[in-house]
Scaffold this motif. Structure first.
Motif, PDB file in Angstrom:
ATOM      1  N   VAL A   1    -116.663 -38.841  -8.753  1.00  0.00           N
ATOM      2  CA  VAL A   1    -117.313 -38.878 -10.068  1.00  0.00           C
ATOM      3  C   VAL A   1    -116.967 -40.188 -10.784  1.00  0.00           C
ATOM      4  N   ALA A   2    -115.703 -40.597 -10.698  1.00  0.00           N
ATOM      5  CA  ALA A   2    -115.311 -41.876 -11.303  1.00  0.00           C
ATOM      6  C   ALA A   2    -116.047 -43.036 -10.640  1.00  0.00           C
ATOM      7  N   SER A   3    -116.237 -42.957  -9.318  1.00  0.00           N
ATOM      8  CA  SER A   3    -116.965 -44.014  -8.614  1.00  0.00           C
ATOM      9  C   SER A   3    -118.417 -44.074  -9.071  1.00  0.00           C
ATOM     10  N   GLY A   4    -119.027 -42.922  -9.310  1.00  0.00           N
ATOM     11  CA  GLY A   4    -120.390 -42.912  -9.835  1.00  0.00           C
ATOM     12  C   GLY A   4    -120.465 -43.567 -11.201  1.00  0.00           C
ATOM     13  N   TRP A   5    -119.478 -43.273 -12.055  1.00  0.00           N
ATOM     14  CA  TRP A   5    -119.433 -43.896 -13.384  1.00  0.00           C
ATOM     15  C   TRP A   5    -119.263 -45.409 -13.255  1.00  0.00           C
ATOM     16  N   LEU A   6    -118.390 -45.850 -12.359  1.00  0.00           N
ATOM     17  CA  LEU A   6    -118.172 -47.282 -12.157  1.00  0.00           C
ATOM     18  C   LEU A   6    -119.409 -47.961 -11.575  1.00  0.00           C
ATOM     19  N   THR A   7    -120.145 -47.235 -10.709  1.00  0.00           N
ATOM     20  CA  THR A   7    -121.333 -47.811 -10.091  1.00  0.00           C
ATOM     21  C   THR A   7    -122.403 -48.130 -11.109  1.00  0.00           C
ATOM     22  N   ASP A   8    -122.471 -47.357 -12.186  1.00  0.00           N
ATOM     23  CA  ASP A   8    -123.430 -47.644 -13.255  1.00  0.00           C
ATOM     24  C   ASP A   8    -123.066 -48.900 -14.027  1.00  0.00           C
ATOM     25  N   ARG A   9    -121.847 -49.420 -13.830  1.00  0.00           N
ATOM     26  CA  ARG A   9    -121.349 -50.496 -14.693  1.00  0.00           C
ATOM     27  C   ARG A   9    -120.899 -51.753 -13.959  1.00  0.00           C
ATOM     28  N   PHE A  10    -120.558 -51.670 -12.664  1.00  0.00           N
ATOM     29  CA  PHE A  10    -119.989 -52.813 -11.966  1.00  0.00           C
ATOM     30  C   PHE A  10    -120.736 -53.077 -10.659  1.00  0.00           C
ATOM     31  N   ASP A  11    -120.459 -54.227 -10.067  1.00  0.00           N
ATOM     32  CA  ASP A  11    -121.077 -54.660  -8.819  1.00  0.00           C
ATOM     33  C   ASP A  11    -120.688 -53.709  -7.688  1.00  0.00           C
ATOM     34  N   SER A  12    -121.686 -53.082  -7.086  1.00  0.00           N
ATOM     35  CA  SER A  12    -121.418 -52.098  -6.033  1.00  0.00           C
ATOM     36  C   SER A  12    -120.735 -52.725  -4.823  1.00  0.00           C
ATOM     37  N   ARG A  13    -121.029 -53.980  -4.522  1.00  0.00           N
ATOM     38  CA  ARG A  13    -120.410 -54.631  -3.364  1.00  0.00           C
ATOM     39  C   ARG A  13    -118.899 -54.745  -3.557  1.00  0.00           C
ATOM     40  N   ARG A  14    -118.486 -55.144  -4.751  1.00  0.00           N
ATOM     41  CA  ARG A  14    -117.059 -55.281  -5.010  1.00  0.00           C
ATOM     42  C   ARG A  14    -116.353 -53.923  -4.981  1.00  0.00           C
ATOM     43  N   LEU A  15    -117.028 -52.911  -5.488  1.00  0.00           N
ATOM     44  CA  LEU A  15    -116.438 -51.572  -5.430  1.00  0.00           C
ATOM     45  C   LEU A  15    -116.210 -51.140  -3.989  1.00  0.00           C
ATOM     46  N   LEU A  16    -117.211 -51.353  -3.132  1.00  0.00           N
ATOM     47  CA  LEU A  16    -117.063 -50.974  -1.725  1.00  0.00           C
ATOM     48  C   LEU A  16    -115.904 -51.729  -1.071  1.00  0.00           C
ATOM     49  N   ALA A  17    -115.799 -53.017  -1.341  1.00  0.00           N
ATOM     50  CA  ALA A  17    -114.725 -53.810  -0.736  1.00  0.00           C
ATOM     51  C   ALA A  17    -113.356 -53.268  -1.130  1.00  0.00           C
TER      52      ALA A  17
END
Length: 425
Positions: A298-314
């Motif tokens: 759920v936190a990742s979904g919230w972050l995905t709405d706000r930050f670069d998805s590529r950096r999150l995956l890395a």
């Protein structure tokens, strides 16, 4: 009388109704959440079956792992076709049929006597049914019913699988430990049957079915059924395969599956048992993974709405790889604080990769994003299937799972690098 006539008049589907105070999309998401939880028992069981089936039938761990790998591979390969079938026949029909197939395949294993029957019932039938209930279901519901908050809702629906694991795993472990594996498989079958009518009666295929616009969007007529579901799924694959982002997403998600469903979900319980830990304690730790997975996803979904998805995956893959490198040193006959720290840390990262991966599929492939994600999910399950088999084979040949933990940690480091090379659109 005028009020009665107005109440009985049919809804005009050509024009939107005013949205209620709580948008219907949230109700549909809640139905999808409960449906995914009810079907999640099949994902909790494979790791609990390895030792009982090995003890009762003297089947090797590689043989049992092969049946699990067939299940995982079909789970993934069915997903893109399921997404296309939902466009053709509607979400309700596909999901209800999938639940019935899961229930029948799980129940049939009660009477099996040969390895090929395990492959057919658990590998093929449950694999096909669960593939139609895969994350493409969550992507389709989110894409149709939500324009705003898509990342958050994707995280919530993804976490539903972990919630199901939390609900079922301790119960199934207790049943296997006290009554054998057959009552556990019957429980999985009954849970899938229980939510089938729930999905059929309460799910709706499209906001226009109830005269509403998607949450945060504008009203649009329901699109006509798309014929040739299989042909469309293959066409989308061929188009996506000509682009670099598809292969990078597929590669990273294959490593995701190898390091989660194929490795930890399938082999953590028998690996912990090798170190003297009771099966119920090891299963309880996986249930704790499910608790923190809900928070992390759920936190990742919230972050995905706000930050670069590529950096999150890395970041997600790098942290997962580090944690897996430490796991062989943490397993022991009893649960100790360092192992609990691993469980919490790993749980937060379990499927946090899903919301940014879906977001990148939608970003690069638009309306075909759900089907493209279905193919990316297929790579996830192929990676999981490979490690489910190779993990059992490695245990048979070396007497230990350590090599598999270290190799998976190295693969996660590779996935982190691949994620950063996905171009932005």
């Amino acid at each position: 009388m005028p009020q009665t006539a107005a109440a009985s008049a049919p809804v005009d589907r050509r024009h939107p109704r005013r949205s209620p105070r709580i948008h219907r999309a949230w109700f549909v998401a809640a139905v999808a959440f409960v449906t995914i939880i009810g079907a999640a028992g099949f994902a909790s069981l494979p790791g609990l079956l390895i030792e009982p089936l090995h003890a009762e039938f003297a089947w090797s761990r590689a043989t049992i792992g092969f049946a699990v790998s067939v299940n995982l591979a079909l789970y993934g390969l069915t997903a893109p076709f399921a997404a296309a079938l939902m466009d053709r026949f509607g979400i309700r029909r596909v999901v209800a049929l999938a639940l019935l197939v899961i229930a029948s395949g799980s129940l049939a294993t009660v009477w099996m006597t040969a390895p090929w029957q395990l492959v057919l019932f658990w590998g093929v039938l449950v694999g096909l049914g669960s593939g139609s209930m895969a994350l493409a279901f969550a992507a389709t519901v989110t894409g149709r019913w939500f324009t705003a908050r898509r990342g958050l809702v994707t995280g919530i629906l993804t976490a539903a699988g972990a919630s199901g694991q939390l609900v079922f795993l301790p119960l199934l472990a207790w049943l296997v430990d006290h009554h054998g594996w057959r009552p556990a498989t019957v429980t999985v079958s009954l849970s899938a049957l229980a939510v089938a009518p729930f999905a059929w009666l309460l799910m709706r295929d499209h906001p226009a079915d109830v005269g509403l616009a998607p949450y945060g969007g504008t009203y649009a007529q329901k699109p006509a059924p798309v014929p040739g579901a299989a042909r469309r799924a293959l066409r989308v694959l061929l188009d996506a395969a000509r682009t670099g982002p598809f292969w990078l997403l597929a590669g990273t998600f294959a490593i995701c599956g190898a390091s989660t469903s194929g490795l930890v979900k399938t082999h953590f319980v028998p690996a912990a048992h090798d170190h003297g830990m009771p099966v119920t304690a090891a299963a309880g730790l996986l249930a704790v993974v499910g608790v923190f997975d809900v928070i992390g996803t759920v936190a990742s979904g919230w972050l995905t709405d706000r930050f670069d998805s590529r950096r999150l995956l890395a970041v997600y893959y790098a942290l997962r790889g580090v944690s897996l490198l430490f796991l062989p040193m943490l397993l022991a006959p009893s649960v100790r604080p360092p192992l609990l720290f691993f469980i919490v840390f790993y749980g937060l990262d379990w499927v946090a990769t899903v919301p940014p991966t879906i977001a990148l599929c939608r970003e690069h492939y638009g309306d075909d994003g759900a089907i493209v994600f279905g193919w990316v999910l297929a790579s996830h399950q192929i990676g999981a299937a490979g490690v489910a088999f190779l993990g059992g084979l490695t245990r048979d040949l070396t007497g230990s799972y350590d090599t598999v933990w270290y190799a998976s940690g190295a693969l996660c480091a590779m996935a982190a690098l691949m994620a950063m090379t996905i171009r932005r659109r």
